[in-house]
Scaffold this motif. Structure first.
Motif, short mmCIF file in Angstrom:
data_model
loop_
_atom_site.label_atom_id
_atom_site.label_comp_id
_atom_site.label_asym_id
_atom_site.label_seq_id
_atom_site.Cartn_x
_atom_site.Cartn_y
_atom_site.Cartn_z
N HIS A 128 0.89 -1.28 -0.18
CA HIS A 128 -0.06 0.22 -0.08
C HIS A 128 0.84 1.19 0.10
O HIS A 128 0.34 2.47 0.14
N GLN A 129 2.29 1.12 -0.19
CA GLN A 129 2.87 2.23 -0.27
C GLN A 129 2.72 3.37 -1.03
O GLN A 129 2.72 4.46 -0.76
N GLU A 130 2.13 2.92 -2.47
CA GLU A 130 1.74 3.84 -3.22
C GLU A 130 0.25 4.37 -3.15
O GLU A 130 -0.29 5.19 -3.97
N GLY A 131 -0.44 3.82 -2.05
CA GLY A 131 -1.70 4.21 -1.72
C GLY A 131 -2.86 3.37 -2.58
O GLY A 131 -4.07 3.73 -2.65
N GLN A 132 -2.29 2.20 -3.31
CA GLN A 132 -3.29 1.54 -4.29
C GLN A 132 -4.05 0.62 -3.13
O GLN A 132 -5.29 0.16 -4.01
N CYS A 133 -3.97 0.63 -1.89
CA CYS A 133 -5.07 -0.11 -1.19
C CYS A 133 -5.79 0.81 -0.50
O CYS A 133 -6.64 0.23 0.40
N GLN A 134 -5.90 2.09 -0.68
CA GLN A 134 -6.54 3.16 -0.02
C GLN A 134 -8.22 3.20 -0.50
O GLN A 134 -8.65 4.29 -0.95
N VAL A 135 -8.83 2.18 -0.29
CA VAL A 135 -10.19 2.14 -1.16
C VAL A 135 -11.39 1.84 0.15
O VAL A 135 -12.47 1.78 -0.39
N ASN A 136 -11.11 1.84 1.39
CA ASN A 136 -12.06 1.59 2.33
C ASN A 136 -13.15 2.79 2.42
O ASN A 136 -14.03 2.52 2.83
N HIS A 137 -12.87 3.99 1.83
CA HIS A 137 -13.90 4.85 1.78
C HIS A 137 -14.58 4.92 0.58
O HIS A 137 -15.84 5.53 0.51
N TRP A 138 -14.40 3.95 -0.12
CA TRP A 138 -15.19 3.88 -1.69
C TRP A 138 -16.59 3.15 -1.50
O TRP A 138 -16.87 2.28 -0.45
N ASN A 139 -17.59 3.51 -2.06
CA ASN A 139 -19.01 2.80 -2.07
C ASN A 139 -19.79 2.98 -3.29
O ASN A 139 -19.08 3.97 -4.31
N ASP A 140 -20.79 2.45 -3.34
CA ASP A 140 -21.62 2.28 -4.53
C ASP A 140 -20.78 1.73 -5.84
O ASP A 140 -20.93 2.42 -6.81
N MET A 141 -19.92 0.88 -5.66
CA MET A 141 -18.90 0.49 -6.64
C MET A 141 -19.61 -0.84 -7.39
O MET A 141 -20.51 -1.60 -6.48
N VAL A 142 -19.40 -1.01 -8.75
CA VAL A 142 -20.01 -2.18 -9.16
C VAL A 142 -18.73 -3.00 -10.06
O VAL A 142 -19.18 -4.12 -10.36
N ALA A 143 -17.69 -2.37 -10.02
CA ALA A 143 -16.53 -3.14 -10.53
C ALA A 143 -15.08 -2.50 -9.93
O ALA A 143 -15.02 -1.32 -9.71
N VAL A 144 -14.16 -3.24 -9.82
CA VAL A 144 -12.74 -2.82 -9.61
C VAL A 144 -11.84 -3.50 -10.55
O VAL A 144 -11.96 -4.65 -11.11
#
Length: 300
Positions: A128-144
């Motif tokens: 996660h050093q580049e921030g690629q795992c900072q997704v815990n605030h995401w919502n209403d997603m349908v694909a990643v």
């Protein structure tokens, strides 16, 4: 919408796409119609040890750019009960998914893994050093989707979020609209719009973002430095790095799904067989004998 003939209506955002084929740096993974998984290619870190998996509904494979002198990647599978399996390299914890539940879609980057939950929230493990795992605030997603060092998320309203390395502006997607599918590579990102056109941002050193003239596209896939577009008539377009012939897809036909690895490209035909081009140093393109691969699915 059916592959093989373009529906005149605009493409719609699809909820929870399930991929039956995946391509990593040096390996290829295929999901059969009975929920079993096959894999060929480099198995240095056990990324092809999938023969014991059962009741699988989607697969994905971690990728890594050719310039990185390692074959260390991983393979992820989504099970029918919405839990997740993982094999392969896990130095950064990218395979630590045994406690995940209610997962409806998955994505694998180089050193991180992304899971989409049925409530539209996103979980992540790994580097996660580049921030690629900072997704815990995401919502209403349908694909990643996950690139080497960045992550994209498609929202139900057709907009896109991005986190992670942005050195080549591969995360500058905030202005995208009417997107129905996203894909992430080494240093670039691509988005399929509802009108069948494709957008791309990020590094264009090899022409991998030269997709502005594409039309009639129904699905996309992104390798390290190349971009693949599946057309409604079952043919395939390609742009970008072609040193290993990974873009030599102009003669393909009757294709219903595509996957792109670091330097190889895989296509699923409507009869459940596979075709592949590109780097085959580890046998990752030796898939011509495979049969019974599952057709692409959308769970709504």
């Amino acid at each position: 919408m059916e592959h093989g003939s373009l529906n005149k209506a605009r493409l719609q955002v699809k909820k929870w796409p399930q991929d039956p084929i995946a391509a990593g740096r040096r390996h290829t993974v295929g999901l059969t119609s009975d929920g079993l998984v096959m894999a060929v290619g480099d198995n240095k870190m056990g990324q092809c040890e999938v023969s014991g998996w059962r009741d699988i509904i989607a697969v994905t494979a971690g990728n890594v750019h050719m310039a990185t002198n390692t074959g260390n990647v991983h393979t992820i599978a989504l099970k029918l009960d919405r839990t997740v399996e993982a094999v392969g390299w896990s130095k950064d914890g990218q395979c630590e998914v045994t406690d995940w539940y209610d997962i409806v879609a998955i994505a694998a980057g180089w050193r991180h893994t992304i899971g989409l939950q049925s409530d539209g929230k996103v979980v992540a493990v790994g580097r996660h050093q580049e921030g690629q795992c900072q997704v815990n605030h995401w919502n209403d997603m349908v694909a990643v989707t996950a690139g080497d060092w960045h992550t994209l998320g498609l929202k139900a309203d057709g907009t896109v979020l991005a986190v992670g390395n942005n050195r080549y502006r591969q995360c500058e997607v905030s202005g995208w609209r009417h997107v129905v599918m996203v894909a992430a590579g080494y240093l670039h990102s691509a988005g399929l719009q509802s009108d069948g056109t494709v957008m791309a941002v990020g590094s264009n050193k090899h022409g991998q973002c030269d997709v502005g003239s594409w039309h009639g596209i129904v699905a996309i896939a992104v390798g390290s430095n190349h971009t693949i577009g599946l057309k409604a008539d079952g043919t395939v377009s390609a742009a970008g790095w072609n040193t290993y012939g990974q873009c030599n897809v102009s003669d393909w036909h009757d294709i219903v799904a595509v996957a792109a690895g670091c330097a190889h490209t895989v296509g699923l035909k409507s009869d459940g067989t596979l075709v592949a081009v590109g780097d085959n140093a580890y046998g990752q393109c030796d898939v011509s004998s495979w049969q019974g691969i599952r057709m692409p699915e959308i769970i709504t």
